[in-house]
Design an enzyme around this catalytic site. Structure first.
Site, PDB file in Angstrom:
ATOM      1  N   HIS A 205     -44.933   0.453 -26.535  1.00 21.96           N
ATOM      2  CA  HIS A 205     -44.066   0.729 -27.759  1.00 21.96           C
ATOM      3  C   HIS A 205     -42.607   0.238 -27.035  1.00 21.96           C
ATOM      4  O   HIS A 205     -41.712   0.393 -28.027  1.00 21.96           O
ATOM      5  CB  HIS A 205     -44.073   2.070 -27.995  1.00 21.96           C
ATOM      6  CG  HIS A 205     -43.323   2.978 -27.197  1.00 21.96           C
ATOM      7  ND1 HIS A 205     -44.107   3.494 -25.923  1.00 21.96           N
ATOM      8  CD2 HIS A 205     -42.216   3.808 -26.856  1.00 21.96           C
ATOM      9  CE1 HIS A 205     -43.214   4.189 -25.232  1.00 21.96           C
ATOM     10  NE2 HIS A 205     -42.181   4.627 -25.923  1.00 21.96           N
TER      11      HIS A 205
HETATM   12  C1  UD1 Z   1     -38.246   6.409 -29.000  1.00 26.37           C
HETATM   13  C2  UD1 Z   1     -37.264   6.592 -27.538  1.00 26.37           C
HETATM   14  C3  UD1 Z   1     -38.383   6.256 -26.489  1.00 26.37           C
HETATM   15  C4  UD1 Z   1     -39.418   7.076 -26.511  1.00 26.37           C
HETATM   16  C5  UD1 Z   1     -40.186   6.932 -27.777  1.00 26.37           C
HETATM   17  C6  UD1 Z   1     -41.501   7.709 -27.959  1.00 26.37           C
HETATM   18  C7  UD1 Z   1     -35.044   5.814 -27.895  1.00 26.37           C
HETATM   19  C8  UD1 Z   1     -33.996   4.809 -27.678  1.00 26.37           C
HETATM   20  N1  UD1 Z   1     -36.465   5.396 -27.674  1.00 26.37           N
HETATM   21  O1  UD1 Z   1     -38.647   5.170 -29.047  1.00 26.37           O
HETATM   22  O2  UD1 Z   1     -37.387   6.482 -25.149  1.00 26.37           O
HETATM   23  O3  UD1 Z   1     -40.257   6.691 -25.553  1.00 26.37           O
HETATM   24  O4  UD1 Z   1     -39.340   7.184 -28.882  1.00 26.37           O
HETATM   25  O5  UD1 Z   1     -42.362   7.315 -28.996  1.00 26.37           O
HETATM   26  O6  UD1 Z   1     -34.755   6.985 -28.543  1.00 26.37           O
HETATM   27  N2  UD1 Z   1     -41.224   4.306 -36.737  1.00 26.37           N
HETATM   28  C9  UD1 Z   1     -41.731   4.885 -37.674  1.00 26.37           C
HETATM   29  N3  UD1 Z   1     -42.060   6.156 -37.758  1.00 26.37           N
HETATM   30  C10 UD1 Z   1     -41.502   6.938 -36.836  1.00 26.37           C
HETATM   31  C11 UD1 Z   1     -40.490   6.596 -36.019  1.00 26.37           C
HETATM   32  C12 UD1 Z   1     -40.528   5.426 -35.972  1.00 26.37           C
HETATM   33  O7  UD1 Z   1     -42.464   4.080 -38.363  1.00 26.37           O
HETATM   34  O8  UD1 Z   1     -41.888   8.123 -37.201  1.00 26.37           O
HETATM   35  C13 UD1 Z   1     -40.657   3.172 -36.450  1.00 26.37           C
HETATM   36  C14 UD1 Z   1     -39.451   2.491 -37.215  1.00 26.37           C
HETATM   37  O9  UD1 Z   1     -39.704   1.211 -37.689  1.00 26.37           O
HETATM   38  C15 UD1 Z   1     -38.383   2.540 -36.028  1.00 26.37           C
HETATM   39  C16 UD1 Z   1     -39.367   2.045 -34.533  1.00 26.37           C
HETATM   40  O10 UD1 Z   1     -40.557   2.617 -34.798  1.00 26.37           O
HETATM   41  O11 UD1 Z   1     -37.673   1.518 -36.399  1.00 26.37           O
HETATM   42  C17 UD1 Z   1     -38.602   2.612 -33.644  1.00 26.37           C
HETATM   43  O12 UD1 Z   1     -38.462   4.127 -33.587  1.00 26.37           O
HETATM   44  P1  UD1 Z   1     -37.138   4.745 -32.748  1.00 26.37           P
HETATM   45  O13 UD1 Z   1     -37.241   5.861 -32.875  1.00 26.37           O
HETATM   46  O14 UD1 Z   1     -35.834   3.849 -33.138  1.00 26.37           O
HETATM   47  O15 UD1 Z   1     -37.820   4.286 -31.258  1.00 26.37           O
HETATM   48  P2  UD1 Z   1     -38.929   4.573 -30.504  1.00 26.37           P
HETATM   49  O16 UD1 Z   1     -39.644   2.979 -30.168  1.00 26.37           O
HETATM   50  O17 UD1 Z   1     -39.819   5.448 -31.286  1.00 26.37           O
END
Ligand code: UD1
Length: 354
Positions: A205
């Site tokens: 991820h």
């Molecule tokens: C975040 C953390 C990472 C952690 C991870 C755990 C930061 C910079 N990164 O990364 O350190 O290891 O969480 O999972 O804070 N999305 C969904 N549904 C959700 C959440 C996210 O669809 O409930 C999708 C969205 O398209 C979003 C993407 O995932 O743009 C990334 O989510 P984001 O919270 O930005 O970062 P993570 O990759 O989850």
């Protein structure tokens, strides 16, 4: 003593970590009414899907958040800025003695920064970890959060030494890893996944892998060459990245929806080995006696590599594939690297000044 605690969480791994400390706070309160701690949880809303957030609160019976800021996804600056503004309001309104933050996500940094600017002491759980890769958003979040924290809860002596190298010596306590507590306590409630026959468990991820087509392709190709089937619960961003890049899972790789925490513990218990870019899973693999192939260029959990539980192999197909034979062998390193599973109690003892 810090009596009124405001806990800030927002992303999946933080719910597991906060569950451990909330349990320890409740246990302490049941024992000692006159020294009771009052905890309120604020959810930034960084993760919002049921499988990324709600299921964790349900399974671990985490006290419901006092408020969900509903910040959601977005570019880093926008996301962190929105959290910062909303957290400032909440901290002013609630007047905590201390703000408690976990790990290295944007929610961690926003919580720490909002508190520090209001001169509210910050406690950072998982302090002193470094990948030394400033291209990772998590590394920026860690370094900055440690810089402005009053209490720094380190998982190991190594992380304490790292803080000392950076001139941070005050308020540093080695307490062990709260995820070790979590694996011990919740491990017995793991939900069996009933995969037939031996298999590898994989998760991908990290932005550095999902946002780079060559890296994502290299990892998927390597999973396709694994000597056994692979179960790959997909983070939403990985699913989206695969569709965008036209990468489909190889035939031996079974993708699933994100698993709940107990579901993931079940998968980890049953698997032969782990392939991941997650920090948490590297440790969980070790706690559950599995070798881990880490598809990153470095890890902040260096003790795992030193003791032979983990190999950091990057994202090239051949290099990953070459680690599979090693990973399929049993893990023999039994040394406790990150405490004894009592980090939650130790943290609470520090908060009450015991
Ligand atoms: C975040 C953390 C990472 C952690 C991870 C755990 C930061 C910079 N990164 O990364 O350190 O290891 O969480 O999972 O804070 N999305 C969904 N549904 C959700 C959440 C996210 O669809 O409930 C999708 C969205 O398209 C979003 C993407 O995932 O743009 C990334 O989510 P984001 O919270 O930005 O970062 P993570 O990759 O989850």
């Amino acid at each position: 003593m810090f009596r009124r605690i405001l806990t800030v969480v927002g992303a999946r791994p933080q719910f597991v970590k906060a569950a451990v400390v909330s349990r320890a706070i409740n246990a302490h309160n049941a024992e000692s009414e006159c020294q009771a701690l009052h905890e309120e949880i604020i959810h930034t809303g960084q993760h919002y899907d049921y499988l990324m957030s709600g299921s964790f609160f349900e399974e671990m019976e985490i006290p419901p958040p006092a408020v969900n800021l509903g910040v959601g996804s977005g570019p880093h600056g926008e996301m962190t800025g929105a959290m910062l503004a909303a957290l400032e309001v909440e901290i002013c309104r609630r007047g905590p003695d201390l703000v408690l933050v976990y790990g290295d996500t944007n929610s961690t940094l926003a919580g720490a920064l909002a508190a520090a600017k209001l001169r509210v002491p910050v406690a950072h759980v998982e302090a002193g970890l470094r990948s030394f890769n400033r291209a990772m958003p998590e590394e920026i979040n860690r370094v900055l959060t440690d810089r402005i924290s009053a209490l720094l809860f380190c998982p190991s002596e190594g992380s304490k030494e790292q803080l000392a190298k950076e001139g941070i010596r005050e308020g540093v306590r080695v307490v062990g890893d709260v995820m070790h507590d979590a694996t011990l306590f919740y491990g017995r409630r793991a939900i069996p996944q009933n995969v037939s026959g031996p298999f590898a468990a994989a998760t991908i991820h990290r932005a550095e892998n999902t946002d780079s087509v060559p890296r994502l392709r290299g990892i998927m190709e390597a999973l396709g060459r694994a000597p056994l089937p692979v179960v790959l619960p997909l983070h939403p961003r990985t699913r989206a990245a695969m569709i965008r890049a036209g990468i489909s899972a190889p035939s031996n790789v079974r993708t699933t929806e994100p698993l709940s925490y107990f579901g993931m513990l079940g998968l980890l218990k049953e698997c032969t080995f782990v392939v991941t870019d997650s920090g948490g899973l590297q440790k969980e693999a070790y706690y559950l006696g599995k070798r881990c192939v880490t598809v990153r260029d470095e890890t902040e959990w260096t003790e795992l590599v030193e003791c032979g539980a983990n190999r950091v192999v990057g994202a090239e197909c051949e290099t990953i594939e070459a680690a599979f034979a090693w990973a399929a062998r049993p893990l023999t390193c039994a040394r406790p690297l990150y405490g004894l599973g009592d980090a939650g109690v130790r943290i609470v003892n520090e908060l009450i000044g015991r």
